[in-house]
Design an enzyme around this catalytic site. Structure first.
Site, mmCIF file in Angstrom:
data_model
loop_
_atom_site.group_PDB
_atom_site.id
_atom_site.type_symbol
_atom_site.label_atom_id
_atom_site.label_comp_id
_atom_site.label_asym_id
_atom_site.label_seq_id
_atom_site.Cartn_x
_atom_site.Cartn_y
_atom_site.Cartn_z
ATOM 1 N N VAL A 193 0.848 -1.179 0.059
ATOM 2 C CA VAL A 193 0.047 -0.113 -0.148
ATOM 3 C C VAL A 193 0.963 1.256 -0.122
ATOM 4 C CG1 VAL A 193 -1.813 1.350 1.221
ATOM 5 C CG2 VAL A 193 -1.679 -1.219 1.418
ATOM 6 N N ASP B 289 10.381 8.253 -2.087
ATOM 7 C CA ASP B 289 9.418 9.223 -3.058
ATOM 8 C C ASP B 289 8.859 8.489 -4.172
ATOM 9 O OD1 ASP B 289 8.675 11.223 -4.679
ATOM 10 O OD2 ASP B 289 9.862 12.626 -4.259
ATOM 11 N N ASN C 15 -2.236 4.329 -3.672
ATOM 12 C CA ASN C 15 -2.856 5.407 -3.019
ATOM 13 C C ASN C 15 -2.400 6.631 -2.716
ATOM 14 O OD1 ASN C 15 -5.064 6.523 -1.209
ATOM 15 N ND2 ASN C 15 -3.285 6.318 0.285
ATOM 16 N N TYR D 113 -5.025 18.400 -11.349
ATOM 17 C CA TYR D 113 -5.305 17.149 -10.576
ATOM 18 C C TYR D 113 -6.145 16.332 -11.726
ATOM 19 C CZ TYR D 113 -8.046 14.512 -6.936
ATOM 20 O OH TYR D 113 -8.509 13.554 -6.277
ATOM 21 N N LYS E 250 -5.544 12.485 -12.809
ATOM 22 C CA LYS E 250 -6.796 11.344 -12.482
ATOM 23 C C LYS E 250 -7.414 10.686 -13.705
ATOM 24 C CE LYS E 250 -5.873 11.540 -8.228
ATOM 25 N NZ LYS E 250 -5.320 10.221 -7.377
ATOM 26 N N VAL F 231 -13.961 11.880 1.333
ATOM 27 C CA VAL F 231 -13.306 11.525 2.423
ATOM 28 C C VAL F 231 -12.588 12.858 2.932
ATOM 29 C CG1 VAL F 231 -11.603 10.177 3.432
ATOM 30 C CG2 VAL F 231 -12.556 9.418 1.638
ATOM 31 N N THR G 164 -9.813 13.956 4.283
ATOM 32 C CA THR G 164 -8.207 13.626 4.446
ATOM 33 C C THR G 164 -7.742 15.238 4.406
ATOM 34 O OG1 THR G 164 -7.803 13.844 2.112
ATOM 35 C CG2 THR G 164 -8.364 11.666 3.162
#
Length: 313
Positions: free
Chosen positions: A64, A118, A145, A211, A215, A242, A244
């Site tokens: 992960v 990194d 992730n 961004y 994606k 979420v 975050t």
């Protein structure tokens, strides 16, 4: 819990603007599956409790990235509770040590490796994947992730080029690096490459080009994994709204209501083989996957939907 309001790149909007942009200027708001219940928390169809009880992942090794905070932590915890051995990756070793200690306390006996690196550094990524396989002997699931989202509000010609490209580097190159080195091992285990994406990949939000493009390209990368390596199952997963640190730091005037356990349970469910028919596609953790399967499976497969492509009515 059914989502109310308007969902913009993982956030429920309760106003007429998002990121300081009029909603009318955002392209792609109607690009979603109609008539599907959406959730902000874990729901029965993907309930991880049976997987925990059965130790479904007892023989699996899961790597992960972005595992030191945000949704990476519950994702790692869910796989540990299902019996998996873990390799956790993030930039900060101290935070990784804290997450590791928490998992070992929560699920005694869990084997956990950590790698502070990194994700843009190809040599470091190669060493982490190799180190994971050397220690455990295999790799079954990659959960890519790690990501970044700069505050919205600056248009293409005004944004700092280095800042713009940094988003692409982390969100796309960072995922590619891990997929590149993980694929040979995932082919052997008939494993899974799961990348955390965003609804922002198909929305076109002014002042959010870095961004959105990162994606959008990430979703296409997942498609190529499936096309070029049929043995490996791959998904691009939108985690929902979420709260975050990254999302809250975007400055978006929205409500971040999605519990991080929802994306963790979704990722765990997708790795069980029960949703392999969605292989190579974009999946929202907020969709009720039971309803998607019941109402839309035939259509999705027939039309090769939930992928990035030109389409006409």
């Amino acid at each position: 819990m059914e989502t109310t309001g308007l969902n913009i790149a993982g956030a429920t909007v309760q106003a007429e603007t998002a990121f300081g942009i009029e909603l009318a200027k955002i392209v792609g708001l109607d690009e979603d599956i109609p008539g599907i219940t959406t959730h902000d928390g874990v729901y029965p169809f993907i309930d991880p409790a049976p997987l925990f009880a059965a130790h479904t992942c007892a023989s699996k090794v899961v790597l992960v990235t972005g595992a030191s905070r945000g949704i990476g932590v519950p994702i790692a915890q869910h796989f540990a509770r299902a019996g998996a051995s873990l390799a956790l990756v993030a930039r900060n070793q101290a935070l990784l040590d804290t997450v590791k200690a928490g998992i070992e306390a929560d699920v005694p006996g869990t084997q956990v490796l950590t790698f502070a690196l990194d994700v843009r550094d190809t040599a470091q990524v190669e060493a982490a994947v190799a180190g994971t396989v050397k220690h455990f002997g295999r790799l079954d699931v990659l959960v890519a992730n790690a990501g970044v989202m700069q505050p919205f509000g600056t248009r293409l010609a005004e944004v700092n080029p280095a800042t713009w490209w940094n988003t692409i580097e982390i969100n796309l190159r960072g995922v590619y690096n891990f997929i590149h080195f993980a694929i040979p091992h995932l082919r052997k285990s008939a494993g899974y490459a799961i990348a955390l994406s965003s609804a922002g990949g198909h929305l076109r939000i002014p002042t959010g080009s870095d961004y959105g493009i990162s994606k959008h390209a990430l979703d296409r990368l997942v498609e190529f994994v499936t096309i070029e390596y049929p043995e490996v199952k791959s998904f691009a997963v939108h985690p929902g709204s979420v709260p975050t640190d990254m999302a809250l730091g975007s400055g978006a005037p929205v409500s971040f209501d999605t519990k991080p356990e929802l994306s963790a349970a979704t990722v765990l469910y997708l790795s069980t083989g029960k949703a392999d028919w969605l292989n190579g596609r974009y999946v929202s953790a907020q969709w009720d996957l039971g309803e998607v399967e019941e109402k839309y499976k035939a259509t999705i497969l027939e039309k090769n939907a939930l992928v990035q492509k030109l389409a006409l009515p």
